[in-house]
Design an enzyme around this catalytic site. Structure first.
Site, PDB file in Angstrom:
ATOM      1  N   SER A 135      -7.379   8.911   6.586  1.00  0.00           N
ATOM      2  CA  SER A 135      -8.355   8.043   6.127  1.00  0.00           C
ATOM      3  C   SER A 135      -9.481   7.776   6.982  1.00  0.00           C
ATOM      4  O   SER A 135      -9.064   7.745   8.231  1.00  0.00           O
ATOM      5  CB  SER A 135      -7.629   7.092   5.393  1.00  0.00           C
ATOM      6  OG  SER A 135      -8.966   6.228   5.007  1.00  0.00           O
TER       7      SER A 135
ATOM      8  N   TYR B 240      -2.702  -0.391   6.515  1.00  0.00           N
ATOM      9  CA  TYR B 240      -3.175   0.715   6.148  1.00  0.00           C
ATOM     10  C   TYR B 240      -3.771   1.566   7.097  1.00  0.00           C
ATOM     11  O   TYR B 240      -3.496   2.722   7.350  1.00  0.00           O
ATOM     12  CB  TYR B 240      -3.790   0.843   4.739  1.00  0.00           C
ATOM     13  CG  TYR B 240      -4.388   2.125   4.145  1.00  0.00           C
ATOM     14  CD1 TYR B 240      -3.430   2.799   3.293  1.00  0.00           C
ATOM     15  CD2 TYR B 240      -5.651   2.732   4.327  1.00  0.00           C
ATOM     16  CE1 TYR B 240      -3.689   3.970   2.565  1.00  0.00           C
ATOM     17  CE2 TYR B 240      -6.065   3.641   3.646  1.00  0.00           C
ATOM     18  CZ  TYR B 240      -5.015   4.486   2.707  1.00  0.00           C
ATOM     19  OH  TYR B 240      -5.364   5.578   2.393  1.00  0.00           O
TER      20      TYR B 240
END
Lengths: 78, 245
Positions: free
Chosen positions: B139, B152
């Site tokens: 990401s 995350y």
């Protein structure tokens, strides 16, 4: 010399692309035959395939020379 | 170009917006796909939509035993795994001071540890065949960070370091290992944003639109293809210019 020893030496010579004469029982894969650590993993996989056996990681780590491989396979291969 | 006929692919998180699009795109290029995820019905619906060359392999990536079984199961279903796409991911967002150990552990387990285990399992036979593709969906926040996503972002950043290391080990064996880093992609996750949030996000995207799952899938098709054989250890950012790295 046992059949297993012959076959091990053949696999090693072919896989590492070295002269069969250099593949003696005392030869170390890494120090004498120019293998890198990934080659040793691949050799173990090739032995597993050729001898239809499984070589656990902790045993594989003790196989450092051609002779080590022959000894292990003579003891464990079916 | 980018023909994947005769290739086999395992895609985790295939029920998600991005995972589903990746599976469809690889399948459309000719690959046989194994669809993995936690929701069996959704996987079966996707497999039915794809028709032939689609297998359903339900798996909870938070459970080590299930992860260990997934690659052998995929090899049994398809003969071998030529392309592994580590796409599955979860979020347990919170500001750092309120981030619990549990939220940290869950995100690391599903997003990072499962990718490690699956890659380790798949790379063995890829090495033997002197060919293979491992693609991990990271990401943009793994590179830029993001408030509220400490866990995350850590998992996604770690995925990049892991991929670069594995890429160096297996490059000489014809196996490539890369990441795709999506920016803001329109999925059920971003649908939950309100108009104001959406507007402020779009201000940061030079392309002035959210990305689509297909944008990510197309990047995966490229990295999975024979044409990308000289590309390894890279992170392909697909983010409309939101971050230029």
């Amino acid at each position: 010399m046992s059949e297993i020893a012959d076959q091990v030496k053949k696999i090693v010579a072919e896989h590492l692309g070295v002269e069969p004469a250099k593949v003696t029982e005392n030869a170390s894969f890494i120090d004498d035959l120019g293998a890198d650590s990934l080659d040793t993993v691949e050799l173990v996989m090739a032995f597993e395939e050729a001898f239809n056996t499984e070589i656990p990681d902790d045993a594989a780590e003790t196989i450092l020379t051609v002779g080590d491989a022959i000894k292990f396979l003579e003891k464990n291969a079916a | 170009m980018f023909d994947l006929s005769g290739k086999t692919a395992l895609v985790t998180g295939a029920t998600g917006g991005i995972g589903g699009a990746i599976a469809k795109a690889l399948h459309a290029q000719g690959a046989t796909v194994s669809l993995s995820g936690t929701r069996k019905e959704a996987l079966e619906a996707l497999a039915a939509e794809l028709g032939e060359r689609a297998h359903v392999l339900p798996c909870n990536l938070g459970v080590a035993e299930e992860v260990e079984k997934l690659v052998p199961d995929a090899e049994a279903a398809m003969g071998q795994v030529d392309i592994l796409v580590n796409n599955a991911g979860i979020t347990r967002d919170n500001i750092f001071m309120r981030l619990t150990d549990e939220a940290w552990d869950q995100v690391i387990a599903v997003n990072l540890t499962s990718a490690f285990r699956l890659s380790r399992a798949a790379v063995r036979s890829m090495m033997r065949r002197r060919a293979g593709r491992i693609i991990s969906i990271t990401s943009i926040v793994g590179v830029t960070g993001n408030a509220g996503q400490g866990n995350y972002a850590a998992a996604k950043a770690a995925m990049i370091g892991m991929s670069k290391s594995l890429a160096q080990e297996v490059a000489s064996r014809g196996v490539t290992v890369n990441c795709v880093a999506p920016g803001f992609i329109a999925t059920p996750m971003t649908d939950a944003l309100n108009e104001k949030q959406r507007e402020s996000i779009l201000k940061a995207v030079p392309a002035a639109r959210l990305g689509s799952p297909a944008d990510i899938a197309n990047a995966c098709v490229y990295l999975a293809s024979d044409e990308a054989g000289y590309v390894t250890g890279q992170t392909l950012h697909v983010n409309g210019g939101m971050a230029m790295i």
